[in-house]
Scaffold this active site. Structure first.
Site, PDB file in Angstrom:
ATOM      1  CE1 TYR A  27      -3.765  -2.336   0.165  1.00  0.00           C
ATOM      2  CE2 TYR A  27      -2.633  -3.313   2.032  1.00  0.00           C
ATOM      3  CZ  TYR A  27      -3.620  -3.362   1.076  1.00  0.00           C
ATOM      4  OH  TYR A  27      -4.468  -4.435   1.028  1.00  0.00           O
ATOM      5  CG  ASN A  78      -9.386   2.592  -1.537  1.00  0.00           C
ATOM      6  OD1 ASN A  78      -9.854   1.462  -1.481  1.00  0.00           O
ATOM      7  ND2 ASN A  78      -8.089   2.827  -1.488  1.00  0.00           N
ATOM      8  CG  ASP A  91     -27.547  -2.872  -4.083  1.00  0.00           C
ATOM      9  OD1 ASP A  91     -27.023  -3.106  -5.204  1.00  0.00           O
ATOM     10  OD2 ASP A  91     -28.183  -3.729  -3.432  1.00  0.00           O
ATOM     11  CG  HIS A 104      -8.990  -0.567  -5.526  1.00  0.00           C
ATOM     12  ND1 HIS A 104      -9.515  -0.992  -4.331  1.00  0.00           N
ATOM     13  CD2 HIS A 104      -9.983  -0.621  -6.435  1.00  0.00           C
ATOM     14  CE1 HIS A 104     -10.780  -1.295  -4.513  1.00  0.00           C
ATOM     15  NE2 HIS A 104     -11.099  -1.082  -5.777  1.00  0.00           N
ATOM     16  NE  ARG A 115      -6.234  -8.675  -1.219  1.00  0.00           N
ATOM     17  CZ  ARG A 115      -6.626  -8.173  -0.060  1.00  0.00           C
ATOM     18  NH1 ARG A 115      -7.509  -7.201  -0.027  1.00  0.00           N
ATOM     19  NH2 ARG A 115      -6.136  -8.640   1.073  1.00  0.00           N
TER      20      ARG A 115
END
Length: 150
Positions: A27, A78, A91, A104, A115
């Protein structure tokens, strides 16, 4: 009714409050605060006001999306782990009728098989993944284009 002066919402999902500490090889080392500053600076350059929010709770994220319907011009999201599990978040995004750009930090398609699918992608106007923190700047730039077209 949303006014042209309304901000855009940058919404971050679970565990993103741990950025900079959590698996930096995946990350990166940027913190959520750094990313939020990047979003504010990018937005300013695009003539957008940016509001940033983060939650580890699915219902809080859904509430933020629903509130955005009348308070924001578009959403950069994200959804983190909820990308792959939350039909309810998907939704909510579909229901509000706002432009949505999914972002992402990592390339979810180069990671574990689970993923590879995002429920959010099916209702997003664009998906940006694998660009690290810069992906947020790209997402805001694209969102600004979508808003200008509306």
């Amino acid at each position: 009714m949303v006014t042209p002066a309304a901000p855009v919402l940058v919404l971050n999902g679970p565990n993103l409050n741990l950025l900079g500490l959590r698996e930096p090889a995946i990350y990166g080392t940027d913190t959520l605060d750094t990313i939020e500053r990047l979003c504010h600076d990018t937005g300013k350059g695009l003539g957008l006001r940016v509001e940033c929010r983060q939650s580890n709770h699915e219902g809080v994220l859904i509430d933020a999306v629903q509130e955005a319907r009348t308070a924001h011009r578009g959403i950069v999201i994200n959804p983190a782990g909820y990308s792959h599990t939350s039909v309810a978040l998907r939704d909510a995004l579909a229901a509000v009728g706002l432009p949505v750009v999914e972002v992402h930090l990592s390339n979810i398609h180069r990671r574990e098989e689970f993923r590879h699918h995002s429920y959010v992608s099916g209702v997003a106007d664009a998906v940006i993944c694998g660009a690290g923190a810069h992906g947020y700047a790209l997402a805001l730039t694209h969102l600004a284009r979508l808003i200008a077209v509306d």
